[in-house]
Design a protein around this motif. Structure first.
Motif, PDB file in Angstrom:
ATOM      1  N   GLY A  17     -22.006 -32.412   9.765  1.00 54.23           N
ATOM      2  CA  GLY A  17     -22.085 -32.997  11.052  1.00 54.23           C
ATOM      3  C   GLY A  17     -21.794 -34.395  10.998  1.00 54.23           C
ATOM      4  N   ILE A  18     -21.343 -34.933  12.316  1.00 52.73           N
ATOM      5  CA  ILE A  18     -21.087 -36.287  12.393  1.00 52.73           C
ATOM      6  C   ILE A  18     -21.717 -36.994  13.803  1.00 52.73           C
ATOM      7  CG2 ILE A  18     -19.144 -38.304  12.946  1.00 52.73           C
ATOM      8  CD1 ILE A  18     -17.264 -36.144  11.665  1.00 52.73           C
ATOM      9  N   TRP A  72     -16.738 -36.439  16.588  1.00 53.27           N
ATOM     10  CA  TRP A  72     -18.221 -36.086  16.351  1.00 53.27           C
ATOM     11  C   TRP A  72     -18.651 -34.923  16.832  1.00 53.27           C
ATOM     12  CZ3 TRP A  72     -16.023 -39.694  19.586  1.00 53.27           C
ATOM     13  CH2 TRP A  72     -15.815 -39.674  21.024  1.00 53.27           C
ATOM     14  N   SER A  73     -19.864 -34.532  16.129  1.00 54.00           N
ATOM     15  CA  SER A  73     -20.470 -33.273  16.619  1.00 54.00           C
ATOM     16  C   SER A  73     -21.640 -33.381  17.352  1.00 54.00           C
ATOM     17  CB  SER A  73     -20.817 -32.414  15.257  1.00 54.00           C
ATOM     18  OG  SER A  73     -21.887 -33.287  14.612  1.00 54.00           O
ATOM     19  N   GLU A 125     -14.269 -32.871  14.282  1.00 57.93           N
ATOM     20  CA  GLU A 125     -15.801 -33.019  14.568  1.00 57.93           C
ATOM     21  C   GLU A 125     -16.933 -32.871  13.591  1.00 57.93           C
ATOM     22  OE1 GLU A 125     -15.847 -30.515  17.827  1.00 57.93           O
ATOM     23  OE2 GLU A 125     -14.368 -31.464  18.898  1.00 57.93           O
ATOM     24  N   ARG A 126     -16.606 -32.128  12.437  1.00 54.89           N
ATOM     25  CA  ARG A 126     -17.461 -31.853  11.324  1.00 54.89           C
ATOM     26  C   ARG A 126     -16.882 -31.233  10.481  1.00 54.89           C
ATOM     27  NH1 ARG A 126     -19.490 -26.322  11.033  1.00 54.89           N
ATOM     28  NH2 ARG A 126     -21.029 -27.202   9.545  1.00 54.89           N
ATOM     29  N   ILE A 162     -24.839 -35.429   6.257  1.00 53.15           N
ATOM     30  CA  ILE A 162     -24.511 -35.741   7.771  1.00 53.15           C
ATOM     31  C   ILE A 162     -23.799 -37.228   7.658  1.00 53.15           C
ATOM     32  CG2 ILE A 162     -26.670 -36.853   8.537  1.00 53.15           C
ATOM     33  CD1 ILE A 162     -26.179 -34.748  10.887  1.00 53.15           C
TER      34      ILE A 162
END
Length: 208
Positions: A167-168, A140-141, A2-3, A11
């Motif tokens: 982060g994503i 994903w975050s 997720e990250r 990012i």
């Protein structure tokens, strides 16, 4: 994933392309003008319908990740259908690979990056994916929720609230989402906070 754990202000912008052509060209124009490389989770059907855009993504240095051929839930959790068999899962993954190779004329591989349709995966999916050469499940975050009808301002506010190093961000190219309209302002706001933009592959490399 997720990250990734990093102290660097980086990012990853990721866009799923599985519905219509939508705002994909506008998104690519924005990314080009801003000098940003993003990551696109693509379905085979979308690639067949939009070969020019797939070629443009590759030519402009964006990362493609495998999002299956027809976007079925591998587990059935989000669709209420029975889970796909190992054979069905592998067929979905490999058919997309064939379409992208044919469309781009390139042997560029999407492996080992896989984004599960609907975000649905379980232990059986994690066992099956390596059989096709995929070992990184890209989640994903922050989900912009543009697909759910949020306005451009609401998308920007949501993504900024959830932004963190490593982060994503999940966005979509489809016409029902205002992600494309939110993108320029979001990029500017993240840059004002000191962020720089990387692909998912680059993000993983930073994690070492």
């Amino acid at each position: 994933m997720e990250r990734v754990q990093t102290d660097e202000p980086v990012i990853a912008l990721t866009f799923d392309a599985g519905a219509d052509r939508g705002y994909a060209e506008q998104i690519l124009d924005t990314l080009a003008s801003e000098g940003i490389k993003a990551t696109f989770g693509m379905t085979g059907r979308w690639a067949e319908d939009n070969p020019d855009l797939v070629r443009r993504m590759v030519e402009e240095g964006h990362q493609l990740i495998n999002h299956t051929y027809s976007h079925p839930s591998f587990t059935g959790r989000s669709t209420g259908q029975p889970p796909l068999s190992t054979e069905e899962r592998l067929a979905e993954i490999r058919r997309l690979e064939e379409v992208v190779a044919e469309v781009t004329g390139s042997q560029e591989t999407m492996r080992p990056y896989f984004r599960p349709p609907y975000g649905d995966y379980d232990e059986s999916v994690l066992r099956d994916l390596p059989l096709a050469g995929y070992t990184v499940v890209v989640m994903w975050s922050v989900d912009s929720l543009g697909w759910n009808g949020l306005s451009a301002q609401e998308i920007t506010d949501r993504c900024l609230a959830g932004a963190e190093p490593g982060g994503i961000i999940l966005m979509h190219v489809g016409a029902q989402s205002a992600d494309a309209q939110a993108l320029p302002g979001l990029i500017a706001a993240l840059r004002a906070r000191g962020y720089r933009f990387v692909t998912v592959a680059e993000l993983l490399n930073l994690a070492g």
